[in-house]
Design a protein around this motif. Structure first.
Motif, PDB file in Angstrom:
ATOM      1  N   ALA A   1      42.880  15.564   4.707  1.00 33.51           N
ATOM      2  CA  ALA A   1      41.533  15.695   5.386  1.00 33.51           C
ATOM      3  C   ALA A   1      42.033  16.476   6.671  1.00 33.51           C
ATOM      4  CB  ALA A   1      40.957  14.365   5.743  1.00 33.51           C
ATOM      5  N   GLU A   2      43.038  16.235   7.259  1.00 32.31           N
ATOM      6  CA  GLU A   2      43.664  16.994   8.447  1.00 32.31           C
ATOM      7  C   GLU A   2      43.878  18.356   8.043  1.00 32.31           C
ATOM      8  OE1 GLU A   2      45.803  13.325  10.783  1.00 32.31           O
ATOM      9  OE2 GLU A   2      47.014  14.694   9.916  1.00 32.31           O
ATOM     10  N   GLU A   3      44.185  18.616   6.817  1.00 34.37           N
ATOM     11  CA  GLU A   3      44.576  19.861   6.775  1.00 34.37           C
ATOM     12  C   GLU A   3      43.269  21.016   6.351  1.00 34.37           C
ATOM     13  OE1 GLU A   3      46.912  23.352   5.616  1.00 34.37           O
ATOM     14  OE2 GLU A   3      47.604  21.337   6.435  1.00 34.37           O
ATOM     15  N   ILE A   4      42.255  20.186   5.611  1.00 28.39           N
ATOM     16  CA  ILE A   4      41.233  21.037   5.256  1.00 28.39           C
ATOM     17  C   ILE A   4      40.017  21.115   6.210  1.00 28.39           C
ATOM     18  CG2 ILE A   4      41.200  20.330   2.874  1.00 28.39           C
ATOM     19  CD1 ILE A   4      38.933  18.604   3.308  1.00 28.39           C
ATOM     20  N   ILE A   5      40.218  20.324   7.385  1.00 31.05           N
ATOM     21  CA  ILE A   5      39.301  20.489   8.512  1.00 31.05           C
ATOM     22  C   ILE A   5      39.579  21.610   9.600  1.00 31.05           C
ATOM     23  CG2 ILE A   5      40.615  18.755  10.174  1.00 31.05           C
ATOM     24  CD1 ILE A   5      36.622  19.411   9.643  1.00 31.05           C
ATOM     25  N   ILE A   6      41.011  22.021   9.270  1.00 28.76           N
ATOM     26  CA  ILE A   6      41.412  23.101   9.972  1.00 28.76           C
ATOM     27  C   ILE A   6      41.508  24.508   9.217  1.00 28.76           C
ATOM     28  CG2 ILE A   6      43.205  24.124  11.270  1.00 28.76           C
ATOM     29  CD1 ILE A   6      42.195  21.759  12.732  1.00 28.76           C
ATOM     30  N   ASN A   7      41.699  24.290   8.026  1.00 28.10           N
ATOM     31  CA  ASN A   7      42.037  25.589   7.141  1.00 28.10           C
ATOM     32  C   ASN A   7      40.894  25.907   5.833  1.00 28.10           C
ATOM     33  OD1 ASN A   7      44.481  26.231   8.162  1.00 28.10           O
ATOM     34  ND2 ASN A   7      45.370  24.544   6.900  1.00 28.10           N
TER      35      ASN A   7
ATOM     36  N   GLY B   1      42.092  22.228  23.216  1.00 26.35           N
ATOM     37  CA  GLY B   1      42.523  21.173  22.344  1.00 26.35           C
ATOM     38  C   GLY B   1      42.620  21.414  20.858  1.00 26.35           C
ATOM     39  N   GLY B   2      43.059  20.643  20.107  1.00 24.97           N
ATOM     40  CA  GLY B   2      43.236  20.638  18.779  1.00 24.97           C
ATOM     41  C   GLY B   2      41.819  21.205  18.029  1.00 24.97           C
ATOM     42  N   GLY B   3      40.634  20.671  18.662  1.00 19.13           N
ATOM     43  CA  GLY B   3      39.393  20.751  18.124  1.00 19.13           C
ATOM     44  C   GLY B   3      39.079  22.418  18.110  1.00 19.13           C
ATOM     45  N   SER B   4      39.778  23.341  18.984  1.00 19.39           N
ATOM     46  CA  SER B   4      39.433  24.621  18.992  1.00 19.39           C
ATOM     47  C   SER B   4      39.678  25.319  17.789  1.00 19.39           C
ATOM     48  CB  SER B   4      40.286  25.396  20.063  1.00 19.39           C
ATOM     49  OG  SER B   4      41.701  25.348  19.751  1.00 19.39           O
ATOM     50  N   LYS B   5      40.436  24.640  16.653  1.00 18.73           N
ATOM     51  CA  LYS B   5      40.644  25.262  15.514  1.00 18.73           C
ATOM     52  C   LYS B   5      39.883  24.799  14.495  1.00 18.73           C
ATOM     53  CE  LYS B   5      45.758  27.300  16.326  1.00 18.73           C
ATOM     54  NZ  LYS B   5      46.752  27.051  16.027  1.00 18.73           N
ATOM     55  N   LEU B   6      39.022  24.105  14.701  1.00 19.44           N
ATOM     56  CA  LEU B   6      38.175  23.507  13.712  1.00 19.44           C
ATOM     57  C   LEU B   6      37.338  24.104  12.793  1.00 19.44           C
ATOM     58  CD1 LEU B   6      36.381  20.391  15.577  1.00 19.44           C
ATOM     59  CD2 LEU B   6      37.818  20.110  13.724  1.00 19.44           C
ATOM     60  N   TYR B   7      37.389  24.038  11.515  1.00 20.62           N
ATOM     61  CA  TYR B   7      36.807  24.789  10.516  1.00 20.62           C
ATOM     62  C   TYR B   7      35.324  24.870  10.797  1.00 20.62           C
ATOM     63  CZ  TYR B   7      34.830  26.417   6.154  1.00 20.62           C
ATOM     64  OH  TYR B   7      34.078  27.058   5.079  1.00 20.62           O
ATOM     65  N   GLY B   8      34.781  26.366  10.758  1.00 15.57           N
ATOM     66  CA  GLY B   8      33.497  26.767  10.873  1.00 15.57           C
ATOM     67  C   GLY B   8      33.005  26.309  12.306  1.00 15.57           C
ATOM     68  N   ILE B   9      33.510  26.083  13.312  1.00 16.28           N
ATOM     69  CA  ILE B   9      33.049  25.785  14.530  1.00 16.28           C
ATOM     70  C   ILE B   9      32.437  26.807  15.272  1.00 16.28           C
ATOM     71  CG2 ILE B   9      35.262  26.111  15.751  1.00 16.28           C
ATOM     72  CD1 ILE B   9      34.407  23.746  17.627  1.00 16.28           C
ATOM     73  N   GLY B  10      33.008  28.188  15.203  1.00 17.19           N
ATOM     74  CA  GLY B  10      32.374  29.303  16.000  1.00 17.19           C
ATOM     75  C   GLY B  10      31.155  29.477  15.298  1.00 17.19           C
ATOM     76  N   THR B  11      30.968  29.332  13.608  1.00 16.43           N
ATOM     77  CA  THR B  11      29.709  29.786  13.447  1.00 16.43           C
ATOM     78  C   THR B  11      28.627  28.849  13.582  1.00 16.43           C
ATOM     79  OG1 THR B  11      31.187  30.840  11.406  1.00 16.43           O
ATOM     80  CG2 THR B  11      28.616  30.337  10.856  1.00 16.43           C
ATOM     81  N   PHE B  12      28.996  27.460  13.714  1.00 15.58           N
ATOM     82  CA  PHE B  12      27.911  26.430  13.781  1.00 15.58           C
ATOM     83  C   PHE B  12      27.374  26.745  15.116  1.00 15.58           C
ATOM     84  CE2 PHE B  12      27.240  22.601  16.406  1.00 15.58           C
ATOM     85  CZ  PHE B  12      26.442  22.167  15.602  1.00 15.58           C
ATOM     86  N   VAL B  13      28.289  27.185  16.257  1.00 16.13           N
ATOM     87  CA  VAL B  13      27.846  27.116  17.880  1.00 16.13           C
ATOM     88  C   VAL B  13      26.957  28.420  17.752  1.00 16.13           C
ATOM     89  CG1 VAL B  13      28.727  27.899  20.233  1.00 16.13           C
ATOM     90  CG2 VAL B  13      29.502  25.987  18.719  1.00 16.13           C
ATOM     91  N   LYS B  14      27.184  29.576  17.034  1.00 20.74           N
ATOM     92  CA  LYS B  14      26.512  30.815  16.941  1.00 20.74           C
ATOM     93  C   LYS B  14      25.099  30.312  16.340  1.00 20.74           C
ATOM     94  CE  LYS B  14      26.186  35.184  17.602  1.00 20.74           C
ATOM     95  NZ  LYS B  14      25.985  36.123  18.772  1.00 20.74           N
TER      96      LYS B  14
END
Length: 395
Positions: free
Chosen positions: A245-251, A296-309
């Protein structure tokens, strides 16, 4: 490379010297060796040690000896004899807040006003905490001052000091996570941006949120969301081991996971854990505009930029601390761990900052509630007695 003017490090600050900045998280121990040289701060060594599961839960230390060993391991990799440490504390018993108080000229009166504010707004017993403050400047309120205050329960500060000392190091400054994050915001020149600006530091178990409007701090809070919140939910939804889960939430999802289902799940988690209007209600009003920065570590979360946009119509911005220090020689792992260094860089900026700054060490500086007992010198008494005897002889 960062200029002193940008960092608030003037001629009256510490002109040279080295310090070990230590950030103890529930996932990693980060130790960084910094040196100040004239007009720049130099990162000379970096070590990141992974903390085994259940050693720290939230901010509660469960296995003290394992944590001490991890700090020793990290320090040994710095290759230095510098043992002075600046550390930070966080958790429910640590509070950081901006206040407005009357523009009082005497330091004693300012301290009294801050104490009154702490009791009235933070609802804590002054005999059970350490506290300190720093002036932020003139307030928009007539004849008033803006002030940043940090407080922590005595046991929290003593615990971190004991752990650092057990690792063979000497704590000389203790500040709060939120103060360290504020130092980074200042140094990057972001504190005076117009409008609403939200700074979200997403750690492994908890997050930090600072809301600034037109250069004035509106809110500084710790939020109960972090990478672990995402990992726990993904583990449950897709029947994964924690490591997977730690791997896929980033990659992103592996071949065995349906991407559409995964994207919908992660978007729902972003909605749940990352929406700033949950903590700042006015940002959820129709037509509300704001800037969102993440670290922080959360800056690399999968899909975070798309969600905010998609949700807010804005581009997510990253707090990049790489511009705030120089690197004398190649430091192994710095690129891999840069997103984890926000708080530890903030600790160093805080240490080298000129003028009075928030230090929760229990010593006779600032506004600390507990004074350190020391040996009483006999010299003043001896000199006084000799002066009286000499006066009698002369007469």
């Amino acid at each position: 490379m960062a200029l002193l003017g940008q960092l608030g490090l003037g001629a009256r600050g510490k002109t040279k010297g080295s310090i070990v900045a230590l950030d103890i998280g529930s996932k990693y121990v980060k130790a960084v060796l910094f040196e100040r040289r004239k007009n720049e701060i130099v990162l000379k060594g970096l070590a990141v040690e992974k903390v085994p599961p259940d050693v720290i839960l939230g901010k509660d230390i469960i296995d003290r000896q394992v944590l001490v060993d991890k700090i020793r391991d990290a320090y040994s990799k710095l290759g230095t004899e510098v043992r002075d440490v600046v550390a930070n504390v966080a958790g429910g018993e640590v509070k950081t807040k901006a206040f407005v108080i009357p523009d009082l000229k005497r330091k004693e009166k300012i301290a009294e006003a801050v104490d009154w504010k702490i009791k009235d707004e933070l609802h804590v017993d002054l005999t059970e905490i350490l506290r300190d403050y720093e002036l932020l400047g003139k307030s928009e309120v007539s004849e008033s001052l803006d002030m940043l205050v940090g407080t922590a329960k005595l046991s929290v500060v003593y615990d971190i000091m004991d752990i650092v000392r057990a690792a063979g190091l000497e704590p000389i400054m203790v500040t709060t996570d939120l103060v360290a994050l504020w130092r980074v915001i200042e140094a990057l020149g972001l504190k005076d941006l117009p409008g609403d600006n939200v700074f979200f530091h997403l750690g492994y178990e908890v997050g930090l949120l600072i809301h600034v409007r037109d250069g004035k701090i509106q809110q500084m809070i710790e939020v109960p969301a972090g990478l672990k919140s995402y990992v726990d939910n993904l583990s449950r939804f897709f029947d994964l081991r924690v490591e997977e889960a730690e791997e896929i939430i980033i990659n992103g999802p592996t071949s065995g996971i349906d991407r559409v289902s995964f994207d919908e799940t992660v978007d729902s988690l972003h909605e749940r854990f990352l929406s700033p209007e949950k903590y700042i209600p006015q940002l959820g009003e129709p037509g509300a505009k704001f800037n969102l920065y993440i670290s922080g570590g959360g800056s690399k979360l999968y899909g975070i930029g798309t969600f905010v946009k998609n949700k807010y119509g804005i581009d997510l911005k990253i707090l990049d601390v790489s511009t705030l220090f120089a690197v004398e020689e190649p430091v192994k792992g710095i690129k891999d761990y840069l997103n984890l260094l926000t708080i530890v860089v903030g600790d160093a900026l805080h240490y080298f900052r000129k003028g009075h700054k928030i230090n929760l060490m229990p010593q006779e500086v600032g506004m600390e509630a507990v004074a350190v007992e020391g040996e009483v010198s006999l010299l003043p008494h001896v000199v006084g007695a000799l002066s009286i005897w000499l006066l009698i002889v002369i007469l």
